[in-house]
Design a protein around this motif. Structure first.
Motif, PDB file in Angstrom:
ATOM      1  N   GLN A 219       0.696  -1.142  -0.084  1.00  0.00           N
ATOM      2  CA  GLN A 219       0.146   0.068  -0.256  1.00  0.00           C
ATOM      3  C   GLN A 219       0.477   1.423   0.079  1.00  0.00           C
ATOM      4  N   PRO A 220       0.266   2.477  -0.880  1.00  0.00           N
ATOM      5  CA  PRO A 220       1.841   3.576  -0.588  1.00  0.00           C
ATOM      6  C   PRO A 220       1.673   3.858   0.935  1.00  0.00           C
ATOM      7  N   ILE A 221       2.514   4.978   1.019  1.00  0.00           N
ATOM      8  CA  ILE A 221       2.715   5.613   2.429  1.00  0.00           C
ATOM      9  C   ILE A 221       2.247   6.811   2.024  1.00  0.00           C
ATOM     10  N   ARG A 222       1.652   7.041   2.722  1.00  0.00           N
ATOM     11  CA  ARG A 222       0.379   8.824   2.981  1.00  0.00           C
ATOM     12  C   ARG A 222       0.636   9.409   3.414  1.00  0.00           C
ATOM     13  N   TRP A 223       1.275  10.289   2.816  1.00  0.00           N
ATOM     14  CA  TRP A 223       2.211  11.763   3.652  1.00  0.00           C
ATOM     15  C   TRP A 223       1.191  13.057   4.013  1.00  0.00           C
ATOM     16  N   GLY A 224       1.745  13.300   4.434  1.00  0.00           N
ATOM     17  CA  GLY A 224       1.073  15.038   5.321  1.00  0.00           C
ATOM     18  C   GLY A 224       2.386  15.865   4.836  1.00  0.00           C
ATOM     19  N   ILE A 225       2.077  16.821   4.277  1.00  0.00           N
ATOM     20  CA  ILE A 225       3.128  18.414   4.119  1.00  0.00           C
ATOM     21  C   ILE A 225       2.691  19.211   4.571  1.00  0.00           C
ATOM     22  N   ILE A 226       3.512  19.445   5.912  1.00  0.00           N
ATOM     23  CA  ILE A 226       3.603  21.287   6.473  1.00  0.00           C
ATOM     24  C   ILE A 226       4.210  21.866   6.196  1.00  0.00           C
ATOM     25  N   SER A 227       3.639  22.905   5.298  1.00  0.00           N
ATOM     26  CA  SER A 227       3.918  24.408   4.877  1.00  0.00           C
ATOM     27  C   SER A 227       4.095  24.502   3.703  1.00  0.00           C
ATOM     28  N   THR A 228       3.939  25.512   3.180  1.00  0.00           N
ATOM     29  CA  THR A 228       3.605  25.677   1.721  1.00  0.00           C
ATOM     30  C   THR A 228       3.969  26.070   0.480  1.00  0.00           C
ATOM     31  N   GLY A 229       5.608  26.664   1.469  1.00  0.00           N
ATOM     32  CA  GLY A 229       6.713  27.359   0.364  1.00  0.00           C
ATOM     33  C   GLY A 229       7.329  26.732  -0.582  1.00  0.00           C
ATOM     34  N   TYR A 230       8.303  27.156  -1.362  1.00  0.00           N
ATOM     35  CA  TYR A 230       8.873  26.360  -2.446  1.00  0.00           C
ATOM     36  C   TYR A 230       9.726  24.791  -2.137  1.00  0.00           C
ATOM     37  N   ILE A 231       9.936  24.987  -0.762  1.00  0.00           N
ATOM     38  CA  ILE A 231      10.648  23.235  -0.299  1.00  0.00           C
ATOM     39  C   ILE A 231       9.467  22.311  -0.538  1.00  0.00           C
ATOM     40  N   SER A 232       8.650  22.662   0.282  1.00  0.00           N
ATOM     41  CA  SER A 232       7.433  22.314   0.482  1.00  0.00           C
ATOM     42  C   SER A 232       6.590  21.431  -0.958  1.00  0.00           C
ATOM     43  N   THR A 233       6.667  22.689  -2.339  1.00  0.00           N
ATOM     44  CA  THR A 233       6.202  22.906  -3.570  1.00  0.00           C
ATOM     45  C   THR A 233       7.142  21.329  -3.659  1.00  0.00           C
ATOM     46  N   SER A 234       8.678  21.924  -3.372  1.00  0.00           N
ATOM     47  CA  SER A 234       9.443  20.847  -4.815  1.00  0.00           C
ATOM     48  C   SER A 234       8.880  19.064  -4.374  1.00  0.00           C
ATOM     49  N   PHE A 235       9.209  18.922  -3.126  1.00  0.00           N
ATOM     50  CA  PHE A 235       8.645  18.162  -2.657  1.00  0.00           C
ATOM     51  C   PHE A 235       7.865  17.316  -2.887  1.00  0.00           C
ATOM     52  N   ALA A 236       6.627  18.251  -2.386  1.00  0.00           N
ATOM     53  CA  ALA A 236       5.440  17.315  -3.336  1.00  0.00           C
ATOM     54  C   ALA A 236       5.261  17.335  -4.685  1.00  0.00           C
ATOM     55  N   LYS A 237       5.853  17.781  -4.985  1.00  0.00           N
ATOM     56  CA  LYS A 237       5.473  17.434  -6.870  1.00  0.00           C
ATOM     57  C   LYS A 237       6.493  16.259  -7.181  1.00  0.00           C
ATOM     58  N   ASP A 238       7.308  16.249  -6.051  1.00  0.00           N
ATOM     59  CA  ASP A 238       8.572  15.083  -6.968  1.00  0.00           C
ATOM     60  C   ASP A 238       7.357  13.199  -6.474  1.00  0.00           C
ATOM     61  N   LEU A 239       6.855  13.464  -5.719  1.00  0.00           N
ATOM     62  CA  LEU A 239       5.722  11.889  -5.114  1.00  0.00           C
ATOM     63  C   LEU A 239       4.566  12.247  -6.247  1.00  0.00           C
ATOM     64  N   LEU A 240       4.630  12.943  -7.242  1.00  0.00           N
ATOM     65  CA  LEU A 240       3.889  12.903  -8.416  1.00  0.00           C
ATOM     66  C   LEU A 240       4.520  12.114  -9.769  1.00  0.00           C
ATOM     67  N   VAL A 241       5.754  11.993  -9.900  1.00  0.00           N
ATOM     68  CA  VAL A 241       6.424  11.525 -10.697  1.00  0.00           C
ATOM     69  C   VAL A 241       6.825  10.018 -10.285  1.00  0.00           C
ATOM     70  N   ASP A 242       6.046   9.474 -11.377  1.00  0.00           N
ATOM     71  CA  ASP A 242       5.917   7.361 -12.008  1.00  0.00           C
ATOM     72  C   ASP A 242       7.343   6.816 -11.455  1.00  0.00           C
ATOM     73  N   PRO A 243       7.387   6.426  -9.716  1.00  0.00           N
ATOM     74  CA  PRO A 243       8.589   5.647  -9.851  1.00  0.00           C
ATOM     75  C   PRO A 243       9.147   5.099 -10.618  1.00  0.00           C
ATOM     76  N   ALA A 244       8.803   4.344 -11.291  1.00  0.00           N
ATOM     77  CA  ALA A 244       9.553   3.736 -12.530  1.00  0.00           C
ATOM     78  C   ALA A 244      10.129   4.860 -13.368  1.00  0.00           C
ATOM     79  N   THR A 245       9.810   5.779 -13.247  1.00  0.00           N
ATOM     80  CA  THR A 245      10.996   6.396 -14.206  1.00  0.00           C
ATOM     81  C   THR A 245      12.332   6.308 -14.375  1.00  0.00           C
ATOM     82  N   ARG A 246      11.801   5.895 -12.557  1.00  0.00           N
ATOM     83  CA  ARG A 246      13.975   6.246 -11.581  1.00  0.00           C
ATOM     84  C   ARG A 246      14.126   4.017 -10.953  1.00  0.00           C
TER      85      ARG A 246
END
Length: 379
Positions: free
Chosen positions: A3-30
């Motif tokens: 089952q997927p790991i369920r993330w909670g994101i704290i703060s909505t600045g640049y660094i959190s945006t970068s992290f959250a966006k990377d969770l949207l990338v298909d893991p198979a591409t890496r």
């Protein structure tokens, strides 16, 4: 697949945006097939801010669009407080992307609420804060890790393999520099880099990057046997406008391995394309810019005599797979949670303690406004 790991994101600045966006990338591409991720909650100072952050993620394009059709954001909740994220039963682990001086209280609150934690670097303001977090994680049997994303990049493993093979010979010395001209004399004094209340200055904000290469190349070297280095000397230049450090430098020695000079600076750009240099008996290994996500390094073979030019310079490219590069640390967290680990073998608590200890010593030996500041451990 689990089952997927369920993330909670704290703060909505640049660094959190970068992290959250990377969770949207298909893991198979890496070439990752054993873990997957889901974002289930976002916490900000208002519901409106959290919802705006979520909407931005839903409008992602390119390599990030995979997550939109694969359910990564399905059912995600936006909250106007961090506590609501900590108390959400659909959150397994919390990513802390707040300013430095909030890392400890935010991580502590998440741990006390029973959540696993991935906290941005620097882990805390001082070692006492970090030790308190580790103590809570141990007592509550929760995973805790500092988000030093560079440790998990492909180039980090490639550089270590090159150095540890022995073909470059014994290490003679090491240096790493993270310098950028941030116009500190004219920049807004409330900016996080200049603001003392946000842990501003070059040491805490930029220091983790020369430190990560020192740890990977020197601390991890087989001949070191995991012994912490000795801090030989340090110096800080004070930015008089706000009292934070304009630059910091410190000299370390790993007995039997070599010395390492680390430098951070926010008033001048670094020299050339190189960010770290490991000089060995037979050749030098230069890690290219930028220190946080380099994708190439060059081996410079030593000349046969001092009057000869270098005989060979070979550059190796080790690219980051689609995305920004923060998904590698997220994969590590997921694997550790699935294995029931409290800490990562690649980014263990003790190594965070070593680096935090350097920062404390350099800060206390300097003359910045932070010299005698103490964190909030115990509060």
């Amino acid at each position: 697949m689990s089952q997927p790991i369920r993330w909670g994101i704290i703060s909505t600045g640049y660094i959190s945006t970068s992290f959250a966006k990377d969770l949207l990338v298909d893991p198979a591409t890496r070439d990752v097939y054993d873990v997957k991720h889901k974002i289930t909650a976002v916490g900000s100072r208002s519901v409106e801010s959290a919802d705006k952050f979520i909407e931005g993620l839903k409008n992602s394009e390119g390599v990030h669009s995979w997550g939109l059709t694969s359910g990564v954001l399905d059912g995600v909740m936006g909250y106007g407080t961090y506590e609501e994220v900590f108390n959400d039963p659909n959150v397994d682990v919390v990513y802390i992307g707040t300013p430095h001086t909030f890392h400890h209280p935010n991580s502590k609150a998440a741990l006390l609420a029973g959540k696993h934690v991935l906290c941005e670097k620097p882990f805390t303001f001082d070692l006492e804060e970090l030790d308190e977090l580790i103590k809570i994680a141990k007592e509550k049997k929760l995973f805790l890790m500092e988000a030093v994303w560079t440790r998990f990049h492909p180039i980090a493993y490639a550089v270590q393999e090159e150095l540890f093979s022995g073909k470059l010979g014994k290490i003679k010395r090491f240096q790493a520099d993270f310098s950028m001209d941030m116009k500190p004399e004219t920049a807004d004094p409330k900016h996080r880099m200049l603001n003392p209340d946000l842990g501003g200055g070059s040491l805490l904000d930029m220091g983790p990057y020369p430190s990560v290469w020192a740890m990977l190349c020197m601390q991890h070297h087989p001949s070191n046997q995991n012994r912490p280095p000795k801090l030989l000397s340090s110096y800080q230049t004070v930015l008089k406008r706000t009292g934070v450090d304009l630059n910091s430098r410190w000299l370390l020695e790993w007995e039997g391995v070599g010395q390492g000079l680390l430098l951070t600076e926010m008033g001048v750009k670094g020299f050339g394309p190189m960010t770290a240099l490991v000089q060995c008996e037979e050749a030098d290994l230069a890690i290219h810019w930028p220190p946080y996500k380099p994708e190439s390094y060059t081996i410079h073979t030593h000349p046969q005599n001092r009057d000869s030019p270098e005989t060979q310079a070979v550059t190796h490219h080790v690219p980051i797979h689609p995305g920004i590069g923060m998904h590698y640390e997220a994969d590590e967290v997921a694997r550790c949670l699935l294995a029931g680990k409290l800490e990562s073998d690649r980014m263990p608590w003790e190594e965070s303690r070593i680096v935090q200890g350097w920062f404390d010593e350099v800060r206390k030996a300097g003359d910045t406004v932070h010299k005698d500041w103490k964190g909030h451990a115990g509060e």
